[in-house]
Design a protein around this motif. Structure first.
Motif, PDB file in Angstrom:
ATOM      1  N   THR A  45       1.351  -1.197   0.177  1.00  0.00           N
ATOM      2  CA  THR A  45      -0.007   0.087   0.404  1.00  0.00           C
ATOM      3  C   THR A  45       1.353   1.456   0.309  1.00  0.00           C
ATOM      4  O   THR A  45       1.615   1.252   0.654  1.00  0.00           O
ATOM      5  CB  THR A  45      -0.421   0.341   1.545  1.00  0.00           C
ATOM      6  OG1 THR A  45      -1.728  -1.114   1.406  1.00  0.00           O
ATOM      7  CG2 THR A  45      -1.878   0.807   1.327  1.00  0.00           C
ATOM      8  N   ASN A  46       0.814   2.151  -1.435  1.00  0.00           N
ATOM      9  CA  ASN A  46       1.458   3.704  -1.061  1.00  0.00           C
ATOM     10  C   ASN A  46       2.710   3.417  -1.586  1.00  0.00           C
ATOM     11  O   ASN A  46       3.658   4.365  -0.420  1.00  0.00           O
ATOM     12  CB  ASN A  46       0.817   4.121   0.401  1.00  0.00           C
ATOM     13  CG  ASN A  46      -0.663   4.758  -0.879  1.00  0.00           C
ATOM     14  OD1 ASN A  46      -1.029   4.863  -1.609  1.00  0.00           O
ATOM     15  ND2 ASN A  46      -1.420   5.184   0.838  1.00  0.00           N
ATOM     16  N   LEU A 180      -2.475  -2.612   7.162  1.00  0.00           N
ATOM     17  CA  LEU A 180      -2.587  -1.375   6.995  1.00  0.00           C
ATOM     18  C   LEU A 180      -3.723  -0.805   6.736  1.00  0.00           C
ATOM     19  O   LEU A 180      -3.935  -1.105   5.421  1.00  0.00           O
ATOM     20  CB  LEU A 180      -0.944  -0.873   6.699  1.00  0.00           C
ATOM     21  CG  LEU A 180      -0.741   0.995   6.196  1.00  0.00           C
ATOM     22  CD1 LEU A 180      -0.465   1.579   7.503  1.00  0.00           C
ATOM     23  CD2 LEU A 180       0.232   0.906   5.323  1.00  0.00           C
ATOM     24  N   GLU A 181      -4.100   0.066   7.339  1.00  0.00           N
ATOM     25  CA  GLU A 181      -5.909   1.103   6.654  1.00  0.00           C
ATOM     26  C   GLU A 181      -5.134   2.466   7.205  1.00  0.00           C
ATOM     27  O   GLU A 181      -5.661   2.667   7.945  1.00  0.00           O
ATOM     28  CB  GLU A 181      -6.895   0.689   7.091  1.00  0.00           C
ATOM     29  CG  GLU A 181      -7.356  -1.080   6.455  1.00  0.00           C
ATOM     30  CD  GLU A 181      -8.485  -1.189   6.765  1.00  0.00           C
ATOM     31  OE1 GLU A 181      -9.005  -0.742   7.918  1.00  0.00           O
ATOM     32  OE2 GLU A 181      -8.612  -2.712   7.035  1.00  0.00           O
ATOM     33  N   GLY A 182      -5.062   3.052   5.807  1.00  0.00           N
ATOM     34  CA  GLY A 182      -4.498   4.777   6.259  1.00  0.00           C
ATOM     35  C   GLY A 182      -2.823   4.130   6.975  1.00  0.00           C
ATOM     36  O   GLY A 182      -2.225   4.093   6.372  1.00  0.00           O
ATOM     37  N   GLN A 183      -3.123   5.079   8.381  1.00  0.00           N
ATOM     38  CA  GLN A 183      -2.312   4.695   8.678  1.00  0.00           C
ATOM     39  C   GLN A 183      -1.886   4.180   9.794  1.00  0.00           C
ATOM     40  O   GLN A 183      -1.312   3.885  10.798  1.00  0.00           O
ATOM     41  CB  GLN A 183      -1.250   6.511   9.465  1.00  0.00           C
ATOM     42  CG  GLN A 183      -1.137   7.662   8.608  1.00  0.00           C
ATOM     43  CD  GLN A 183      -1.352   8.686   8.957  1.00  0.00           C
ATOM     44  OE1 GLN A 183      -1.307   9.170  10.127  1.00  0.00           O
ATOM     45  NE2 GLN A 183      -0.146   9.312   8.482  1.00  0.00           N
ATOM     46  N   ASN A 184      -3.324   3.582   9.800  1.00  0.00           N
ATOM     47  CA  ASN A 184      -3.349   2.857  11.227  1.00  0.00           C
ATOM     48  C   ASN A 184      -2.802   1.242  11.093  1.00  0.00           C
ATOM     49  O   ASN A 184      -3.320   0.446  10.250  1.00  0.00           O
ATOM     50  CB  ASN A 184      -5.078   2.867  11.628  1.00  0.00           C
ATOM     51  CG  ASN A 184      -5.603   3.807  11.960  1.00  0.00           C
ATOM     52  OD1 ASN A 184      -4.627   5.160  13.256  1.00  0.00           O
ATOM     53  ND2 ASN A 184      -7.085   4.364  11.489  1.00  0.00           N
ATOM     54  N   SER A 197      -7.220  -3.069  16.502  1.00  0.00           N
ATOM     55  CA  SER A 197      -5.896  -2.346  15.893  1.00  0.00           C
ATOM     56  C   SER A 197      -5.232  -1.791  17.001  1.00  0.00           C
ATOM     57  O   SER A 197      -5.042  -1.443  18.423  1.00  0.00           O
ATOM     58  CB  SER A 197      -7.505  -0.263  16.870  1.00  0.00           C
ATOM     59  OG  SER A 197      -6.188   0.700  16.164  1.00  0.00           O
ATOM     60  N   HIS A 200       0.455   2.608  14.866  1.00  0.00           N
ATOM     61  CA  HIS A 200       0.297   3.279  13.143  1.00  0.00           C
ATOM     62  C   HIS A 200       1.594   3.010  12.657  1.00  0.00           C
ATOM     63  O   HIS A 200       2.795   3.013  13.527  1.00  0.00           O
ATOM     64  CB  HIS A 200      -0.338   4.680  13.690  1.00  0.00           C
ATOM     65  CG  HIS A 200       0.249   5.134  14.498  1.00  0.00           C
ATOM     66  ND1 HIS A 200      -0.005   5.176  16.504  1.00  0.00           N
ATOM     67  CD2 HIS A 200       1.907   5.760  14.591  1.00  0.00           C
ATOM     68  CE1 HIS A 200       1.281   6.104  16.605  1.00  0.00           C
ATOM     69  NE2 HIS A 200       2.296   6.071  15.878  1.00  0.00           N
ATOM     70  N   VAL A 202       3.607   5.724  10.666  1.00  0.00           N
ATOM     71  CA  VAL A 202       3.502   7.067  10.088  1.00  0.00           C
ATOM     72  C   VAL A 202       4.893   7.508   9.754  1.00  0.00           C
ATOM     73  O   VAL A 202       5.656   6.731   9.942  1.00  0.00           O
ATOM     74  CB  VAL A 202       3.009   8.161  10.251  1.00  0.00           C
ATOM     75  CG1 VAL A 202       1.384   7.800  11.542  1.00  0.00           C
ATOM     76  CG2 VAL A 202       3.760   8.299  12.276  1.00  0.00           C
TER      77      VAL A 202
END
Length: 204
Positions: A45-46, A180-184, A197, A200, A202
């Motif tokens: 992811t990214n 990983l989902e977004g930054q979480n 959860s 994170h 970042v």
């Protein structure tokens, strides 16, 4: 008259090509280490790749107060930073016990041992881990991952029963993954942990 701009352009092109080849070389070295590795899951992811292993483990024969018929599974996760920025990885597991569905009196704890995992340990018993972690205490992990580098770490699932009776076979948890989902960051281990959860990831 000698054209200096032509010379400067050539030098600039050579520098760009050299940087590109060096980056490609480093990336190839990192990914080449996983040749022959069979991952349970792998997602990118990214520019960030997370690889999750299959488990190893067995019965736990250490002395644990008020916990019976103990066993454990060892997983390891590899986070590869394929971006141009440094990543800050933070993971936290509480000391809370998680009840096992369809197995009354059977529980699990997730642990983050402090030992360092390497790809060279893949063939070892329990991936070479010697200490699980302190039971009934929160565990955490904090790492900085530079561009084009990776980070490997253990996750241990510790299973136990609250009564000294017959061994419960319904423990599950033989597949797990960090997602990983977004930054979480989420940790999943069906059927015990549909989605937990846990931290994170970042950019610094």
């Amino acid at each position: 008259m000698y054209d200096l701009s032509f010379k400067e352009n050539n030098i600039s092109e050579i520098l760009r090509a050299t940087i590109f080849l060096f980056t490609l070389f480093i990336s190839t070295l990192i990914y080449a280490q996983t040749i022959g590795t069979r991952w349970f899951s792998q997602r990118t992811t990214n520019g960030i790749t997370i690889q999750n292993s299959y488990p190893k483990g067995g019965r736990y024969n250490g002395n644990v107060e008020n916990k019976f018929n103990c066993s454990y599974l060892v997983f390891f996760t590899r986070v590869i930073n394929g971006t141009d920025s440094t990543l800050e990885l933070n993971i936290n597991f509480s000391s809370d016990s998680i009840a096992i569905p369809n197995s009354p009196g059977t529980f699990m704890q997730l642990l983050l041992p402090s030992e360092i995992m390497t790809l060279e340990k893949q063939s070892l018993f329990s991936y070479g881990i010697t200490e699980l972690a302190s039971l009934d205490k929160p565990t955490s992990l904090k790492r900085s991952i530079k561009p084009q580098e990776d980070c490997l770490f253990y996750v241990v699932a510790f299973f136990y029963q609250t009564e000294n009776g017959e061994w419960s076979q319904e423990r599950g948890g033989n597949r797990a993954e960090l997602v990983l989902e977004g930054q979480n960051l989420l940790y999943r281990m069906h059927p015990q942990v549909p989605s937990l959860s846990c931290g994170h990831l970042v950019f610094e």
